[in-house]
Scaffold this motif. Sequence first.
Motif, PDB file in Angstrom:
ATOM      1  N   ASP A 282     -26.264  52.504 -78.643  1.00 26.85           N
ATOM      2  CA  ASP A 282     -26.118  53.900 -79.021  1.00 26.85           C
ATOM      3  C   ASP A 282     -27.475  54.562 -79.288  1.00 26.85           C
ATOM      4  O   ASP A 282     -27.527  55.723 -79.650  1.00 26.85           O
ATOM      5  N   GLY A 283     -28.557  53.793 -79.173  1.00 26.07           N
ATOM      6  CA  GLY A 283     -29.896  54.342 -79.393  1.00 26.07           C
ATOM      7  C   GLY A 283     -30.389  54.229 -80.819  1.00 26.07           C
ATOM      8  O   GLY A 283     -31.443  54.791 -81.148  1.00 26.07           O
ATOM      9  N   ILE A 284     -29.698  53.534 -81.675  1.00 27.67           N
ATOM     10  CA  ILE A 284     -30.129  53.355 -83.065  1.00 27.67           C
ATOM     11  C   ILE A 284     -31.045  52.143 -83.135  1.00 27.67           C
ATOM     12  O   ILE A 284     -30.756  51.092 -82.574  1.00 27.67           O
ATOM     13  N   VAL A 285     -32.183  52.298 -83.833  1.00 33.04           N
ATOM     14  CA  VAL A 285     -33.183  51.234 -83.958  1.00 33.04           C
ATOM     15  C   VAL A 285     -33.164  50.716 -85.392  1.00 33.04           C
ATOM     16  O   VAL A 285     -33.152  51.488 -86.348  1.00 33.04           O
ATOM     17  N   TYR A 286     -33.184  49.401 -85.526  1.00 29.49           N
ATOM     18  CA  TYR A 286     -33.187  48.728 -86.821  1.00 29.49           C
ATOM     19  C   TYR A 286     -34.451  47.882 -86.923  1.00 29.49           C
ATOM     20  O   TYR A 286     -34.909  47.333 -85.937  1.00 29.49           O
ATOM     21  N   VAL A 287     -34.990  47.738 -88.146  1.00 28.65           N
ATOM     22  CA  VAL A 287     -36.132  46.851 -88.398  1.00 28.65           C
ATOM     23  C   VAL A 287     -35.648  45.835 -89.432  1.00 28.65           C
ATOM     24  O   VAL A 287     -35.155  46.197 -90.500  1.00 28.65           O
ATOM     25  N   TYR A 288     -35.806  44.548 -89.094  1.00 25.36           N
ATOM     26  CA  TYR A 288     -35.319  43.479 -89.966  1.00 25.36           C
ATOM     27  C   TYR A 288     -36.468  42.551 -90.288  1.00 25.36           C
ATOM     28  O   TYR A 288     -37.214  42.158 -89.436  1.00 25.36           O
TER      29      TYR A 288
ATOM     30  N   SER B 174     -41.735  41.193 -88.383  1.00 28.01           N
ATOM     31  CA  SER B 174     -40.420  41.824 -88.421  1.00 28.01           C
ATOM     32  C   SER B 174     -39.842  41.926 -87.011  1.00 28.01           C
ATOM     33  O   SER B 174     -40.560  41.801 -86.029  1.00 28.01           O
ATOM     34  N   PHE B 175     -38.544  42.154 -86.969  1.00 28.28           N
ATOM     35  CA  PHE B 175     -37.834  42.336 -85.714  1.00 28.28           C
ATOM     36  C   PHE B 175     -37.543  43.807 -85.511  1.00 28.28           C
ATOM     37  O   PHE B 175     -37.181  44.512 -86.448  1.00 28.28           O
ATOM     38  N   ILE B 176     -37.682  44.262 -84.292  1.00 23.76           N
ATOM     39  CA  ILE B 176     -37.245  45.593 -83.901  1.00 23.76           C
ATOM     40  C   ILE B 176     -36.001  45.369 -83.058  1.00 23.76           C
ATOM     41  O   ILE B 176     -36.036  44.653 -82.054  1.00 23.76           O
ATOM     42  N   ILE B 177     -34.891  45.956 -83.478  1.00 25.15           N
ATOM     43  CA  ILE B 177     -33.600  45.740 -82.854  1.00 25.15           C
ATOM     44  C   ILE B 177     -33.020  47.099 -82.486  1.00 25.15           C
ATOM     45  O   ILE B 177     -33.091  48.032 -83.282  1.00 25.15           O
ATOM     46  N   ALA B 178     -32.449  47.230 -81.299  1.00 30.44           N
ATOM     47  CA  ALA B 178     -31.818  48.483 -80.890  1.00 30.44           C
ATOM     48  C   ALA B 178     -30.421  48.214 -80.355  1.00 30.44           C
ATOM     49  O   ALA B 178     -30.189  47.199 -79.700  1.00 30.44           O
ATOM     50  N   ASP B 179     -29.509  49.140 -80.664  1.00 24.90           N
ATOM     51  CA  ASP B 179     -28.161  48.998 -80.114  1.00 24.90           C
ATOM     52  C   ASP B 179     -27.989  49.947 -78.931  1.00 24.90           C
ATOM     53  O   ASP B 179     -28.875  50.739 -78.611  1.00 24.90           O
TER      54      ASP B 179
END
Length: 66
Positions: free
Chosen positions: A60-66, A53-58
């Motif tokens: 604004d400090g929000i972390v997404y897992v794709y 999986s990918f760990i993605i952050a913007d």
Amino acid sequence: MGLHVDSENNHLYSISEDGTFKVTDLNNQNILTSITPGKSGIKYLLYSKERESFIIADGDGIVYVY
């Protein structure tokens, strides 16, 4: 900016300078997914082989897992 090539599925995962995350099918050059969350765009991309999986952050400090 970040890039990752998945040679098994023939996909390119990328983050552009404007902070957009894209998944591109390299066989036919189609964009499968395009995400630009938050007003600051995506700033960080990390691929975890163990979790596939990918760990993605913007910005604004929000972390997404794709």
